[in-house]
Design a protein around this motif. Sequence first.
Motif, mmCIF file in Angstrom:
data_model
loop_
_atom_site.group_PDB
_atom_site.id
_atom_site.type_symbol
_atom_site.label_atom_id
_atom_site.label_comp_id
_atom_site.label_asym_id
_atom_site.label_seq_id
_atom_site.Cartn_x
_atom_site.Cartn_y
_atom_site.Cartn_z
ATOM 1 N N ILE A 143 0.778 -1.314 -0.054
ATOM 2 C CA ILE A 143 0.100 0.050 -0.090
ATOM 3 C C ILE A 143 1.024 1.125 -0.098
ATOM 4 O O ILE A 143 0.648 2.174 -0.700
ATOM 5 C CB ILE A 143 -1.013 -0.078 1.359
ATOM 6 N N GLY A 144 1.766 1.093 0.930
ATOM 7 C CA GLY A 144 2.842 2.242 0.914
ATOM 8 C C GLY A 144 3.457 2.670 -0.446
ATOM 9 O O GLY A 144 3.705 3.556 -0.883
ATOM 10 N N HIS A 145 3.903 1.466 -1.117
ATOM 11 C CA HIS A 145 4.590 1.381 -2.405
ATOM 12 C C HIS A 145 3.408 2.051 -3.507
ATOM 13 O O HIS A 145 3.690 2.919 -4.248
ATOM 14 C CB HIS A 145 4.789 0.140 -2.915
ATOM 15 N N PHE A 146 2.141 1.586 -3.503
ATOM 16 C CA PHE A 146 1.206 2.016 -4.480
ATOM 17 C C PHE A 146 0.854 3.494 -4.143
ATOM 18 O O PHE A 146 0.672 4.411 -5.040
ATOM 19 C CB PHE A 146 -0.019 1.137 -4.041
ATOM 20 N N ALA A 147 0.858 4.017 -2.989
ATOM 21 C CA ALA A 147 0.558 5.279 -2.608
ATOM 22 C C ALA A 147 1.729 6.194 -3.191
ATOM 23 O O ALA A 147 1.637 7.452 -3.784
ATOM 24 C CB ALA A 147 0.611 5.684 -0.996
ATOM 25 N N LEU A 148 2.911 5.718 -3.231
ATOM 26 C CA LEU A 148 4.291 6.780 -3.838
ATOM 27 C C LEU A 148 4.069 6.736 -5.284
ATOM 28 O O LEU A 148 4.046 7.711 -5.878
ATOM 29 C CB LEU A 148 5.281 5.804 -3.402
ATOM 30 N N VAL A 149 3.344 5.787 -6.009
ATOM 31 C CA VAL A 149 3.322 5.757 -7.232
ATOM 32 C C VAL A 149 1.967 6.716 -7.743
ATOM 33 O O VAL A 149 1.970 7.453 -8.639
ATOM 34 C CB VAL A 149 2.842 4.193 -7.899
ATOM 35 N N LEU A 150 0.908 6.543 -6.789
ATOM 36 C CA LEU A 150 -0.232 7.478 -6.906
ATOM 37 C C LEU A 150 0.268 9.020 -6.686
ATOM 38 O O LEU A 150 -0.050 9.725 -7.526
ATOM 39 C CB LEU A 150 -1.371 7.002 -5.983
ATOM 40 N N ALA A 151 1.209 9.341 -5.806
ATOM 41 C CA ALA A 151 1.641 10.455 -5.455
ATOM 42 C C ALA A 151 2.282 11.010 -6.801
ATOM 43 O O ALA A 151 2.399 12.184 -7.308
ATOM 44 C CB ALA A 151 2.528 10.558 -4.441
ATOM 45 N N PHE A 152 3.072 10.006 -7.468
ATOM 46 C CA PHE A 152 3.773 10.507 -8.741
ATOM 47 C C PHE A 152 2.829 10.890 -9.707
ATOM 48 O O PHE A 152 2.879 11.872 -10.608
ATOM 49 C CB PHE A 152 4.431 9.376 -9.152
ATOM 50 N N ALA A 153 1.521 10.221 -9.990
ATOM 51 C CA ALA A 153 0.600 10.415 -10.885
ATOM 52 C C ALA A 153 0.025 11.682 -10.499
ATOM 53 O O ALA A 153 -0.212 12.636 -11.482
ATOM 54 C CB ALA A 153 -0.423 9.614 -10.806
ATOM 55 N N LEU A 154 -0.160 12.197 -9.150
ATOM 56 C CA LEU A 154 -0.787 13.308 -8.994
ATOM 57 C C LEU A 154 0.237 14.486 -9.211
ATOM 58 O O LEU A 154 -0.313 15.668 -9.547
ATOM 59 C CB LEU A 154 -1.171 13.298 -7.448
ATOM 60 N N ALA A 155 1.542 14.146 -8.754
ATOM 61 C CA ALA A 155 2.445 15.200 -9.174
ATOM 62 C C ALA A 155 2.379 15.725 -10.585
ATOM 63 O O ALA A 155 2.659 16.958 -10.965
ATOM 64 C CB ALA A 155 3.842 14.921 -8.833
ATOM 65 N N LEU A 156 2.386 14.626 -11.524
ATOM 66 C CA LEU A 156 2.445 14.981 -12.765
ATOM 67 C C LEU A 156 1.102 15.887 -13.257
ATOM 68 O O LEU A 156 1.250 16.984 -13.818
ATOM 69 C CB LEU A 156 2.061 13.579 -13.670
ATOM 70 N N VAL A 157 0.078 15.703 -12.518
ATOM 71 C CA VAL A 157 -1.231 16.472 -12.676
ATOM 72 C C VAL A 157 -0.975 17.735 -12.202
ATOM 73 O O VAL A 157 -1.255 18.862 -13.086
ATOM 74 C CB VAL A 157 -2.326 15.999 -12.081
ATOM 75 N N GLN A 158 -0.298 17.991 -11.117
ATOM 76 C CA GLN A 158 0.052 19.254 -10.443
ATOM 77 C C GLN A 158 1.086 20.122 -11.056
ATOM 78 O O GLN A 158 1.024 21.312 -11.280
ATOM 79 C CB GLN A 158 0.743 18.770 -8.890
ATOM 80 N N ALA A 159 1.962 19.208 -11.824
ATOM 81 C CA ALA A 159 3.013 20.056 -12.770
ATOM 82 C C ALA A 159 2.310 20.535 -14.221
ATOM 83 O O ALA A 159 2.860 21.336 -14.850
ATOM 84 C CB ALA A 159 4.145 19.348 -13.160
ATOM 85 N N THR A 160 1.103 20.082 -14.570
ATOM 86 C CA THR A 160 0.387 20.489 -15.780
ATOM 87 C C THR A 160 -0.768 21.138 -15.690
ATOM 88 O O THR A 160 -0.884 22.463 -16.370
ATOM 89 C CB THR A 160 0.517 19.318 -16.682
ATOM 90 N N VAL A 161 -1.620 20.792 -15.142
ATOM 91 C CA VAL A 161 -2.969 21.424 -15.179
ATOM 92 C C VAL A 161 -2.800 22.649 -14.728
ATOM 93 O O VAL A 161 -3.412 23.717 -15.522
ATOM 94 C CB VAL A 161 -4.007 20.673 -14.378
ATOM 95 N N PRO A 162 -2.497 23.289 -13.748
ATOM 96 C CA PRO A 162 -2.444 24.610 -13.259
ATOM 97 C C PRO A 162 -1.728 25.515 -14.225
ATOM 98 O O PRO A 162 -1.959 26.723 -14.530
ATOM 99 C CB PRO A 162 -1.800 24.656 -11.970
ATOM 100 N N LEU A 163 -0.622 24.887 -14.872
ATOM 101 C CA LEU A 163 -0.004 25.802 -15.719
ATOM 102 C C LEU A 163 -0.625 26.232 -17.035
ATOM 103 O O LEU A 163 -0.466 27.349 -17.397
ATOM 104 C CB LEU A 163 1.298 24.969 -16.116
#
Lengths: 147, 662, 380
Positions: B4-24
Amino acid sequence: MTRKQKRFAVILGGLAFLGAATGLTFYALGQKASYFYMPADLASADVQPGQRIRLGGLVEDGTIVRGADASVSFAVTDHESSVKVSYKGVLPDLFREGQGVITEGSFGADGMFIADSVLAKHDERYMPKEVAEGLKEKGVWVESEGD
Amino acid sequence: MIEIGHFALVLAFALALVQATVPLVGTRIGDERMMASAGTVAVACFALTALSFAVLASAYALSDFSVANVWENSHSLKPMLYKITGTWGNHEGSMLLWVLILTFFGSLVAVFGGNLPASLKANVLAVQGMIGAVFLLFVLITSNPFVRLDPAPIEGRDLNPVLQDIGLAVHPPLLYLGYVGFSVCFSFAVAALIDGRIDAAWARWVRPWTLVAWVFLTGGIAMGSYWAYYELGWGGFWFWDPVENASFMPWLSGTALLHSAIVMEKRSALKIWTLLLSILTFSLSLLGTFLVRSGVLTSVHAFASDPSRGVFILCILVLFIGGSLALFALRASALTPGGLFQPISREGALVLNNLFLTTATATILVGTLYPLVVEAFSQDKISVGAPFFNLTFAPLMVPLLILVPFGPLLAWKRGDALAAAQRLMAAFALALLAVLITYLFIDGASVLAALGAGLGFWLIFGALTDLAVKSGAGSASLATMAKRFAGLPRSMFGTALAHLGLGLTVLGIVGTLGFGAEKILAMRPGETVEIADHTLRFDGIYPVRGPNYTESRGRFYLLDAAGNPKAEISSAKRLFPVRQTTTTEAGIRTMGFSQLYISLGDETTDGGTVVRIWWKPLVTLIWGGALVMMLGGAMSLADRRLRVGAPGRRRKPAEAATAGAT
Amino acid sequence: MIFWVVAVALTLCASLAVLLPLTGRSREVAAAADHDLEVYRDQLAELDRDVARGAIPLAEAEQARAEIGRRIIRIGRSEKNEAQLTTSATGRLVRRVSAAAVLAVPLVSWGLYAGIGSPDLPSQPLAARLQKNPAQSTVDELVARAESHLAANPNDGRGWDVLAPIYVRMQRYSDAAAAYRHAIRLLGSTAARQSGLGEALANAAQGMVTADAQAAFEVARSLDPANPKANFYLALALAQEGRKDDAKAAWQAMFAELPSSSPWRQVVAQALAQTGENQAGDAGKMEPTGEAAADAAASMSEEDRNAMIETMVAGLDERLRNDPLDEDGWMKLMRSYLVLGRKEQAEGALKRGVEAFGGESEQARKLAAFGESLGLSLKE
């Protein structure tokens, strides 16, 4: 002064300052950087007595002689040649025969290397990687001393 | 659970991608919803990273050796505290901690950034998202702490006693809070470059973040220095070691940033320079993070031992340092330059400060990287050590330190150097007095050492003068002075405290280097030795059995004038049989601000023991001064000046108050 | 199962974190200029406070006020260029980007996790593993359980006594030596414990009978002059010192006295045979290796044991012929041949292994280093 002139003066002052600092830096690099040698390198290198260098290698077996006070002498070897080192002070915890060490200091007039610091391998943050690499290059790596 | 910890990290990566693009995209087309999404996503990203980190920490606490990282770096017999701190005692775990702190700061910006212009906030969070995404990818691909072992080994591999130390456990998180804190300044700088405008709120926001990062970094460096001092048994507090330099460079440029941000905030000047400094400071932080962890500093060849990681690190450095500098080169000219000022003014003083600090940073950078360059291009291995840094760093610092007390006394825009000098007369006289007293009354004091002590006192009295002048000394009655003093803004106290702390540190360094004494000798039980008016008697070596080690403890007695023991100091060599490791436990006795420091060596052939004794006058001031500097930073942070409201209907008292607290 | 539920729930939450702000009602935002104005207003207020406190001279304050005023005017001028309108075209773009973002969260996370995760592996905290039914535990787990028991009760001499020979069999020689020392300290010195200690020390030193080991064997022999292990290793020590003849004599004397049923007869005979070939150094490694086999082999007679090792080794050799890319396998094979005293074949195995991986590969280098540590050289 006009705006432009003022800016020019400031930039010029800054550049002069930086120039001085750069000069000092490179002067200091030339003077104070100490080169790393293994005992066998010393034959080909031109090292003056008094010039600060770092000497690395293994502590040769059976050469550690402790004096009456805190002084100690030993030889540093890379299995090709060896150099006698004298040192006064507390040796690192891991100092022992066959141990990789780096000593820093300079040669005395009599050819004895007078060290003012001795670092042993695994001294947590101060691992003499250079020693390991130097020995590997010379084909005398420590791990394979089984034979 | 681990997965679950591993998956949460992967999910955090996916969210970081969104955070890096959508607001821009949002700021480009002016869509408020897209900009606002940055905040929620940043908070979620932090929550997931925190979950992931908690899972890893619990795997350490429970000794779950099915996790390769735990197996490599832990052992079931470690004390619980060190099991948990072991989470970040290795490359993978420490990188996860780095990302955790990054997302934490991102979420702080998201939560407390209500009074920022929407597009600035969105851009800042997007840049944070980019850093987060790249680092999460780095963690997941090259340094994944969640790699599993099946079947799981039954016992861990690491029980290194040297690393079981509370100082070493707390040191990296503090350092990282500092390094990563500068990422926020960096994001602000890049956001301004992306938008092509520097908002008025920009400087007000960058300064507190710089302060936060600077306070933690100061703490981290001081802690590391103290750890090396008492744990390595060499009696030194700073070795100019590459690892130390790596943390000192961002500190110096961060200090410069702290000062230039003041100019920018008060006078709207030095805008572009401040921006550049933000970028450089974080770049140095990145360099610091990687140089230490990747082992590049010890040798270029260490890179080759793990090529994928090395190449990834190079890519990150090129992407962020190169990318941001390129953006700077492209957009800086589009920004409106700030106002002008006279050379003799508060601004002028701060520019001078910046000039000295950045130059000092540059010399350290050269000294640290030069061996790498030489090794890469020739076969020579060289080391650049203390002699180089003493020769280059000290000449830069001395004039800067002499000028420090003038700065706060100069007025903005057009200052009067003469008036400032007059106000400093008292401080100067006192410092001069200190020089004379030191030179005349302390045996063996050299002129240089006495002048050094005077410099320390000059800084301290200068800082006090600043406070006195600001409370109206000389023109007002004592009562009004007291009233004014109590009413001074906290930032003024902050400035004075930080400068005072600097003076204390200088005093500590000068005291230790200039007035210290050192003796190396072989002692037999019963013998006494004199060092700096103290008499020590060596009692002998006693074996002592500890929980997982045996030690030979050397016992010393400090004798009073009559020759009777008044205090015991013991110094030991510890042997940990499991690892066959020896450590030195220095014996330290603090007297006032000074310390006696005893380190035990080998036994000599004639029954004696090699003992190294230092008398270190005022040594504790080195770290005490750092603490005072941190306190000053914290005071500045608490200043009400930072509580700027948001415009329009969104202005709520509660929101404004919390913003001030960040 | 729980993992999948939690993973789905987490993904859902993460997607919602993206989705909710994007689908919410669009609110009016204050223009950047308004924010600037707010900052300037605040600066003016601060200026007033400073003046009230007398912190700055009035003239300076006036100047500063004028400057802030100029900045406010400047925003007023640039404000007009800032107006932005949301058109239907951007509306479509917003919807597309939003959809992509929301979809990206599950796609990226599940895609990446499928590549690097191991979802079926449960967590295995040490405490829980040690509480399992002993019958289901592996040897390693049993040992760990004994270790944690002994860590809590370090004065349980019997525990150390039981654990020590197990350590020897697991080839954890320095642990074995420590355990024997504990047992000796707590339960007293016996020939069996002392000779066990010596054996552990000798094995820890790669078969060399070191001074420590020799001392232990000598204590054992003084307690029981007929102790075969002590006698054997002490003779081996002689051989290793180069006193081959003395060693031979000692072994011969020992062989003569050993009862015919003793498993040591064969060991001694082998050692005697090897002294002729100058192979005494390897004779120290009499314990069979290979973790799984060790337990079984230890309970067999010496003959059966050797036979078993022979078949195992032959099987391993055969397997490696068919499947040569097995680094551990080659290491095991080399070690096994050495145990059987067949140095040539061990060297052959090393050569085959290196060839299988290709001379320059990392595995080949590892194998060569391993071989070197066993005293094997890679002959061309």
